[in-house]
Design a protein around this motif. Sequence first.
Motif, short mmCIF file in Angstrom:
data_model
loop_
_atom_site.label_atom_id
_atom_site.label_comp_id
_atom_site.label_asym_id
_atom_site.label_seq_id
_atom_site.Cartn_x
_atom_site.Cartn_y
_atom_site.Cartn_z
N PHE A 58 6.73 3.06 14.64
CA PHE A 58 6.42 4.38 15.18
C PHE A 58 7.08 4.57 16.53
O PHE A 58 7.24 3.64 17.29
CB PHE A 58 4.91 4.53 15.48
N ASP A 59 7.36 5.83 16.82
CA ASP A 59 7.67 6.23 18.19
C ASP A 59 6.66 7.32 18.51
O ASP A 59 6.85 8.48 18.15
CB ASP A 59 9.10 6.75 18.27
N GLY A 60 5.57 6.94 19.15
CA GLY A 60 4.45 7.88 19.32
C GLY A 60 3.76 8.06 17.99
O GLY A 60 3.33 7.09 17.38
N GLU A 61 3.70 9.30 17.53
CA GLU A 61 3.05 9.56 16.24
C GLU A 61 4.08 9.70 15.12
O GLU A 61 3.71 9.93 13.98
CB GLU A 61 2.25 10.87 16.32
N VAL A 62 5.34 9.56 15.45
CA VAL A 62 6.40 9.81 14.46
C VAL A 62 6.95 8.49 13.97
O VAL A 62 7.20 7.57 14.75
CB VAL A 62 7.52 10.68 15.08
N ILE A 63 7.17 8.42 12.67
CA ILE A 63 7.73 7.22 12.07
C ILE A 63 9.23 7.24 12.27
O ILE A 63 9.89 8.26 12.02
CB ILE A 63 7.40 7.18 10.56
N VAL A 64 9.77 6.12 12.72
CA VAL A 64 11.22 6.05 12.90
C VAL A 64 11.88 5.12 11.89
O VAL A 64 13.08 5.20 11.67
CB VAL A 64 11.61 5.64 14.33
N ARG A 65 11.09 4.21 11.32
CA ARG A 65 11.68 3.33 10.33
C ARG A 65 10.57 2.86 9.41
O ARG A 65 9.43 2.66 9.84
CB ARG A 65 12.32 2.13 11.02
N SER A 66 10.93 2.65 8.16
CA SER A 66 9.94 2.05 7.26
C SER A 66 10.66 1.14 6.28
O SER A 66 11.82 1.37 5.93
CB SER A 66 9.16 3.13 6.52
N GLU A 67 9.98 0.11 5.89
CA GLU A 67 10.51 -0.83 4.91
C GLU A 67 9.44 -1.12 3.88
O GLU A 67 8.25 -1.12 4.18
CB GLU A 67 10.91 -2.14 5.61
N VAL A 68 9.92 -1.35 2.68
CA VAL A 68 9.00 -1.56 1.57
C VAL A 68 9.28 -2.92 0.95
O VAL A 68 10.45 -3.31 0.80
CB VAL A 68 9.18 -0.45 0.50
N GLU A 69 8.25 -3.62 0.61
CA GLU A 69 8.41 -4.86 -0.14
C GLU A 69 7.48 -4.80 -1.35
O GLU A 69 6.28 -4.60 -1.22
CB GLU A 69 8.04 -6.07 0.72
N THR A 70 8.09 -4.98 -2.51
CA THR A 70 7.29 -4.94 -3.74
C THR A 70 7.29 -6.33 -4.38
O THR A 70 7.81 -7.29 -3.81
CB THR A 70 7.86 -3.91 -4.73
N GLY A 71 6.72 -6.43 -5.54
CA GLY A 71 6.71 -7.70 -6.26
C GLY A 71 5.36 -8.36 -6.29
O GLY A 71 5.16 -9.38 -6.95
N TYR A 72 4.39 -7.78 -5.58
CA TYR A 72 3.07 -8.41 -5.52
C TYR A 72 2.33 -8.32 -6.85
O TYR A 72 1.37 -9.04 -7.07
CB TYR A 72 2.22 -7.75 -4.42
N PHE A 73 2.80 -7.40 -7.72
CA PHE A 73 2.10 -7.21 -8.98
C PHE A 73 2.97 -7.64 -10.16
O PHE A 73 2.78 -7.19 -11.28
CB PHE A 73 1.69 -5.73 -9.11
N HIS A 74 3.94 -8.51 -9.88
CA HIS A 74 4.82 -8.97 -10.95
C HIS A 74 4.06 -9.92 -11.86
O HIS A 74 3.46 -10.89 -11.40
CB HIS A 74 6.03 -9.68 -10.35
N ARG A 75 4.04 -9.59 -13.16
CA ARG A 75 3.27 -10.39 -14.12
C ARG A 75 4.16 -10.96 -15.22
O ARG A 75 3.66 -11.45 -16.23
CB ARG A 75 2.18 -9.53 -14.76
N LYS A 76 5.46 -10.88 -15.05
CA LYS A 76 6.41 -11.35 -16.06
C LYS A 76 6.14 -10.67 -17.39
O LYS A 76 6.18 -11.30 -18.45
CB LYS A 76 6.32 -12.88 -16.23
#
Lengths: 360, 385
Positions: free
Chosen positions: B43-61
């Motif tokens: 954040f920069d104050g109340e505004v988002i300046v960057r976001s990153e996502v990580e998935t794979g927590y629900f991988h069940r093959k």
Amino acid sequence: MMEAGVWAKSWERFFGISTALPPPVIAALGMTFLHLCFVFPLVWVVLFFERKLGADLQARIGPNRTGLFGFFQPIADIIKLFKKRTRGITTQEAVWEMALIATLFSTVAILPTTEDLVFLNTGLTLIFPVLIFVMIALWAMFLGISRETVIGVLGAVRILAKATTAAFPVLVSLLCVGIRSGGMSWTQVIHVQGVLPHQWNAFSNPFLFVAFIIFVLGGLIALSIPPFDGSQGVSLMEYRAECVLNFSGTRLGLFYYSRTYALVMWCMAAAGIFLGGWNVPSFMRTYIEAAGVYPLAQFFEVSAVLVKTFVLVTVVIWVSRVSSRQRTDHVTDWVWKLLGPVSLLALMGTAIWESGVILR
Amino acid sequence: MEKLDLDNKNDASIEHHLGNLPKKTYGPFAAEISGPFRLDVTFDGEVIVRSEVETGYFHRKLERLLEKRRWKSILPLLDHLDPEGAAFTELAACLAVEELKKIEVPPRAQMIRIVVTEMTRISQHLGYIGRVARSVGGETLFHYTARDREKLLDLFELLSGARFSLNFIRFGGVRGDVTDGFIERVLELCEMIQIRPKEYNDLFTFTRSFVQRSAGVGVIEAEHALRDGITGPALRASGEAKDLRKDKPYTGYGQIDFDVQVGRGDVGTVGDAHDRFLVRLREIGQSVEIIRQALDRLPAGSFCSDPGEDRPPPAGEATVAVETARGQLRCYVKSDGGEFPAQMKFDSPSVALVKHLPALLPGQRVEDISFLVTGMDICISEADR
């Protein structure tokens, strides 16, 4: 300004308390009595009513298991929350939480119950609720900062922003009432009103009606009551205030209790300031006093206040259930741009209207 | 707020500035996101300046598990790809296997499949509307949509015995025929559902508070949506009228007439969060119309080409795409002639939606995180598999 000690004499007369007790002791007993026998049952009933009304609006049944129609659900919830094992809190958090709670519940002293039983009835009593909500916002801000998390700080800033934004139009709306009443004490404000709706401040002239709306809205915004609880988390699921994130157990129960009390307190203040307060038909009071059944008069006066409070609470719950939550910056935006100037116009209009009455 | 040019990775001053800004991690399990996935936000104050996502927590093959089951046994497991939209996954896999086996699906079964998948679409869209409303405090609309959705789920239970994981579509048709009583109930439901969008609009969609929260917020431009592989209502909300049911009709959709709903920027910008909400609301009306047409055209005949048929498909591979409620679901099936699938792969619409989050959130406000993430209609179950 009310004579010092008069309120104590009223309580002595009503409860038969010994006149030998010092006034501070009577005050402490009185506040405790009010809280236990008036505030707590009132909050209980409002919590139950909010659940049931909200459920009805949402095509649900609501609580229906604990007691008749689920009346004891709030008690069941509180017991469940008190039983929960919770994380410890830091000293800083404890200090700000205690300050917040003490500040909020100090408003018990200004609840317009009846003429004889209200504690604080000075020339500036009406300003007290506004001071209280600004102070509550301040303590909430410190609480959020003390959490030392990003979201805690953001929530803290939001709460304070809303409170300071709403304070101005609310104060101006109180000035409108002060112009009509010639003062800011409960007796002055309520005695200038009558029993019938057209005699109430809210309906005596259109500018005071606007002031009434501004007062109610401003209070809801400052106290972060839905639908103006945008500071409470980034989603409804995080409906606990961001600055009080991770409340659970006793503290969460206290948070819900406090929020409901804040709503009731504000609506009761609005009922006293704008909706006639404890006024009952004079023939009732005369007859009751003549019959010597003195406490019955207080009962009718309190009932009058409670009925008006409940109507306001119902409207607030209704609006909150059907409206979506507003973002904090949107709220502060329209409060500054709309409520502020409109409150000033209401002040000017009231002054002109009332001066016209005087000249007449 | 002007977006920082984060593509300029050689600019050390930007990285230094971002490094000093506060960060917050949501997830993998957080109330704000329809997880489990991790969302890191700067954040920069109340505004988002960057976001990153990580998935794979629900991988069940899931895909590997499918390859270990006999052909007929994969059908119940397919429902686990997207539990809300089980019918779509079943349909995609069955179409792929039917292509391999060169099975002709009876016309009656095709219409029944259309009815079931469109009912699933309505159910998913109702769930979406409720979740988005709830994310901005519209609890009342959530309960109304849940109430209406329950009637749909009751019909699913009547048809297949289950509310979500239907396990109803089979290779060559469907598991069982529909009765006159079921058809009558579906038509009654259509009558009820048809008037609901107006009720929702009056209660919520065009109220000042929701318009203020959603108009011009979270805009996805058409070129960005196409670049990131976004399909379905999110793409159509950006103004692109792409719908597989129209572009490449399958299972009898060629006989059905309906309109593809696109975002028009009614109250804000084309492709904003309000358009994504409105497109789904309008698609509910279109799905009702499709169901009515399918039931009108329901011919007499068999509900499955050969219910007892159990031969594995011959060696070969097939890829089929279907239009689900979230977007295009592609199913690739490879057979080596054996009892077990040689390979099964799915490309689900939620993968593109999750990938787009880091581009969507910068420039938005903290308070809108939950609303925007919920509004993307991400199903981690199908994204991670």
